[in-house]
Structure formats: structure tokens, C-alpha cells
Design an enzyme around this catalytic site. Structure first.
Site, PDB file in Angstrom:
ATOM      1  NE  ARG A  88      23.163  41.685  44.091  1.00 27.55           N
ATOM      2  CZ  ARG A  88      22.907  41.219  45.319  1.00 27.55           C
ATOM      3  NH1 ARG A  88      23.759  40.415  45.921  1.00 27.55           N
ATOM      4  NH2 ARG A  88      21.801  41.580  45.944  1.00 27.55           N
ATOM      5  CG  ASP A 105      42.868  33.691  31.309  1.00 29.68           C
ATOM      6  OD1 ASP A 105      42.245  33.107  30.396  1.00 29.68           O
ATOM      7  OD2 ASP A 105      42.877  34.932  31.439  1.00 29.68           O
ATOM      8  CE  LYS A 108      38.737  38.798  24.802  1.00 26.15           C
ATOM      9  NZ  LYS A 108      39.797  38.710  25.786  1.00 26.15           N
ATOM     10  CE1 TYR A 117      43.239  40.622  27.682  1.00 29.54           C
ATOM     11  CE2 TYR A 117      42.429  41.126  29.882  1.00 29.54           C
ATOM     12  CZ  TYR A 117      42.370  41.303  28.511  1.00 29.54           C
ATOM     13  OH  TYR A 117      41.465  42.167  27.975  1.00 29.54           O
TER      14      TYR A 117
HETATM   15  C1  LIG Z   1      40.037  39.231  27.047  1.00 32.93           C
HETATM   16  C2  LIG Z   1      40.747  38.431  28.049  1.00 32.93           C
HETATM   17  C3  LIG Z   1      40.477  38.556  29.426  1.00 32.93           C
HETATM   18  C4  LIG Z   1      39.499  39.577  29.969  1.00 32.93           C
HETATM   19  O1  LIG Z   1      38.197  39.310  29.562  1.00 32.93           O
HETATM   20  P1  LIG Z   1      37.067  40.460  29.413  1.00 32.93           P
HETATM   21  O2  LIG Z   1      35.891  39.700  28.933  1.00 32.93           O
HETATM   22  O3  LIG Z   1      37.587  41.485  28.468  1.00 32.93           O
HETATM   23  O4  LIG Z   1      36.866  41.036  30.773  1.00 32.93           O
HETATM   24  C5  LIG Z   1      41.164  37.741  30.295  1.00 32.93           C
HETATM   25  N1  LIG Z   1      42.090  36.868  29.861  1.00 32.93           N
HETATM   26  C6  LIG Z   1      42.391  36.725  28.552  1.00 32.93           C
HETATM   27  C7  LIG Z   1      43.436  35.744  28.140  1.00 32.93           C
HETATM   28  C8  LIG Z   1      41.735  37.507  27.604  1.00 32.93           C
HETATM   29  O5  LIG Z   1      42.051  37.367  26.303  1.00 32.93           O
END
Ligand SMILES: *Cc1c(COP(=O)(O)O)cnc(C)c1O
Length: 379
Positions: free
Chosen positions: A48, A174, A199, A102
Site C-alpha cells: 500500500r 485521461d 484498456k 468517461y
Molecule cells: C475504462 C475507462 C476508465 C475507468 O477505468 P477502470 O479501469 O474501469 O476503472 C476511465 N477512463 C476511460 C477513458 C476509460 O475508458
């Protein structure tokens, strides 16, 4: 490790790797220990504290790819996003948020921020001037996401950074849809780069993870918050993520090529009304995408003509899986109207361009001819 001059593919393969000094094995060993010495050591290690050998290894690989000083792996994209935001936002602070973001990030903001006394404003559009309009005296952070989900809109990163710098405000992005292969926002002046590593970084639809990358100074603050929130990634998952990123460069190149080919195929198809892909000259921000991205990515969306029944179409697909997530090596499709945008009315959806006939297509690394054949036979 001396790797500042390495190219992208070498960084993917080698940056951050742990040398197996015990047996000389070719890959990073996995250190599963949750207990490490505390006396006479420079670093007190604990999962952690985000400083186990495997957490540090994958962090170094991501930092190299994002041109950042430090990066940390988290247990999910949302753990990364929430920790980074809460490290810089507390009661009385204000954040400017891009209007197209998102769904999970949107929910975090509208469901949690008010309770914590954090103010927020969504922009009216993606234009940098509209980000500036929302800035207040208490604004601490500007949050953007590009390309956006599901319409692949492009935000002018440099334009928003210029606004933020004029007002001495931090920026966070992001970068999930682009991946660090297609977009390196730190080079454009962004302070904090976040990924859902679930992703493209993971890329095989079998890892839940997130990452944050920035300067040592900013990451020190995020690290302090992360110890309290506890969204650390397990060592086994760190190992899997490190392994996945070894092929990130070659995977994303292939995603880029396939998505471009599929976008052109759909654009020319008589049953298709609209295609949204930044690599098409018809995309309203094609020039901007070309200027700030190194590749256009593996995500696209398209709208069938009214006569196509999109539910039947998806049920007839044999190769392309109707599936929730995205960015795996396998191609998937989903209907935003039935998933991310299901809480809006059909009129509200149409107003923002997410019609009930819009399909989001995560183009995988298969043979393009097989993907095209699958769409033809389903129609
Ligand atoms: C999937 C996604 C997230 C969230 O990620 P998790 O791993 O599901 O928590 C955030 N931003 C974008 C653009 C995403 O595609």
C-alpha cells in the site's frame, strides 16, 4: 537504468525491468512479499506504499513511455483518477471538467464531490475558451480527456494547457483512448497523465489497473493520498501489466492501421450514415488530431442508416463480440444508448450525437478482411 535515448519499442520491451540476479532469467521476477525489513533500509516497502519491486518496475516502464519522472500503478482506472483528483482537491476548491468524459469519472464527480465540499463546472464545449470561461478564483485543476468516448472528439491539449498556465492551474488528462504510443500529453505541457490500464496498456481484456504519471513533486502528493485511499495494484497484476506493455507498441500500431481501414470501409458503405474517427479527413478535428497525436487509435464509432436493426445486427456478428469494455486485441462493439448513455432520454442522446443507431467499435488486431466480412454477413 540508462534508457533516456531508447525508442518507443525498446522502452515498451525493456524500461523498468527487474534483473533476475539470482538465476539470470529473461523476465522480471515476481516478488509477492507483503513484509519487508524496516531497520537500516532506505525504503520501507509495503504494497500500500506503492513501492514493492514489481510496482516500481511497471511504474518505471509507464514513466518512460509518458516522458514523466514518476508513474504509479493503481488497482483500476477509477482508483487512479479518484486518487489523483483528491490529492489536489479538497473542501472549497473548484475543478473545471471537460463536458465529454468517461461515465465513471462523471459519476465520481456528480455523486461524491458535493458531499466533500468540492465545486465543479463542466465546460460548454471542448474549445479552450470554454475551459477558460469556467475558471474561478478557487479553481485548482482542469480535467480533460481526448479522444473522448464515444464520439472520438478531440480537445486541443496545448490550447487548454495555455489557458491553465495563464491562470496557474494544474492540468490532468485521461489518456486512455490514445495510449502513450499515440499521445504523450506531458510533451504538450500537461501536468498529470492518467490511464485506465484495463484498456490498451493491459490490452488483452484480463487486467484491471490504472496508472498516474507526472513530475516527482506532483507524484509525492499523489503518493501521500494513495497510501490513505489504498488503491494499490497487486504484484501479480503489476507483473502481468509489465508483460502486456512489452507489446504495446506493436499492438497499438496494428490497432491504428486496422481502425483506419475499418473507418474507410464503413465510410464507403451504403448502410452507414456517419463515421467518427480522427484519422478520417472528414473528422472535424482531423488536423488537430494529426498535430497532437502520433497515431489515431483503435477506437471509432459509426451510425447505421435507420433501416438497419442494430440489435439484430449485433446478434448476427460471429467474430466481433458485442461487449462492454474496449481496447483488447479482439474486436468488440457496443451500443452507447444501451450502456454508458442509457440514463438519458432518446432526445437528450440525439442532442449530443449519441443516437440509438450509434455503435462504438473497438477495432482489434485481427485481419481486416475478416472484420469486414463479419459486418457484411451480419447485415
Ligand atoms: C475504462 C475507462 C476508465 C475507468 O477505468 P477502470 O479501469 O474501469 O476503472 C476511465 N477512463 C476511460 C477513458 C476509460 O475508458
Amino acid at each position: 537504468m540508462k534508457n533516456n535515448n531508447w525508442g518507443r519499442y525498446t522502452q515498451c520491451t525493456h524500461s523498468g525491468e527487474i534483473k533476475d540476479t539470482q538465476f539470470g532469467g529473461a523476465v522480471s521476477p515476481i516478488y509477492m512479499a507483503t513484509s519487508y525489513p524496516y531497520m537500516e533500509v532506505e525504503t520501507k516497502r509495503y504494497p500500500r506504499y506503492f513501492n514493492t519491486p514489481n510496482q516500481e518496475a511497471v511504474g518505471k516502464k509507464i514513466a518512460a513511455l509518458e516522458h514523466a519522472e514518476i508513474a504509479m500503478p493503481f488497482a483500476s482506472g477509477m482508483a487512479a483518477i479518484s486518487t489523483a483528483l483528491f490529492a489536489f482537491l479538497s473542501a472549497g476548491d473548484h475543478v473545471v471538467v471537460q463536458n465529454e468524459i468517461y461515465g465513471g469519472t462523471f459519476n465520481l464527480i456528480v455523486e461524491e464531490f458535493e458531499k466533500m465540499g468540492i465545486d465543479y463546472s463542466f465546460t460548454k464545449s471542448l474549445a479552450p475558451a470554454d475551459f477558460e470561461k469556467e475558471i474561478r478564483k478557487t479553481t485548482k485543476l482542469i480535467y480533460l480527456e481526448t479522444p473522448s468516448n464515444p464520439l472520438l472528439s478531440i480537445t486541443d491539449i496545448k490550447g487548454v494547457v495555455d489557458v491553465a498556465k495563464r491562470h496557474h492551474i494544474l492540468t490532468a488528462i485521461d489518456n486512455t483512448f490514445a495510449s502513450p504510443i499515440n499521445q504523450t500529453p506531458i510533451d504538450l505541457g500537461v501536468d498529470i497523465v492518467i490511464h485506465s490500464a484495463t484498456k490498451y496498456l493491459g490490452g488483452h481484456s484480463d487486467i484491471s489497473a490504472g496508472t498516474v504519471a507526472s513530475t516527482a513533486e506532483i507524484m509525492e502528493k499523489i503518493w501521500h493520498k494513495s497510501k490513505n485511499l489504498g488503491g494499490n495494484l497487486s504484484d501479480f497484476m503489476c507483473y502481468l501489466l509489465e508483460r502486456s506493455i512489452k507489446t504495446l507498441g506493436v499492438r497499438v500500431d496494428r490497432h491504428n492501421q486496422n481502425a483506419q481501414a475499418m473507418a474507410e470501409f464503413l465510410l464507403a458503405h451504403p448502410s452507414v450514415a456517419k463515421v467518427y474517427y480522427p484519422g478520417l479527413p472528414s473528422h472535424p478535428n482531423h488536423a488537430l488530431a494529426k498535430a497532437q497525436m502520433h497515431g489515431f487509435g483503435g477506437m471509432l464509432s459509426f451510425e447505421f442508416n435507420a433501416e438497419v436493426d442494430v440489435i439484430k445486427f449485433q446478434n448476427k456478428l460471429a467474430l466481433i463480440k458485442p461487449s462492454m469494455s474496449l481496447a483488447g486485441v479482439e474486436s468488440t462493439m457496443l451500443l452507447p444508448s444501451k450502456t454508458s448513455h442509457s440514463l438519458l432520454t432518446a432526445e437528450q442522446r440525439t442532442a449530443i450525437g449519441v443516437t440509438d443507431n450509434l455503435l462504438r467499435f473497438s477495432v482489434g488486431i485481427e485481419d481486416v478482411k475478416d472484420l469486414q466480412h463479419d459486418i457484411e454477413q451480419a447485415l
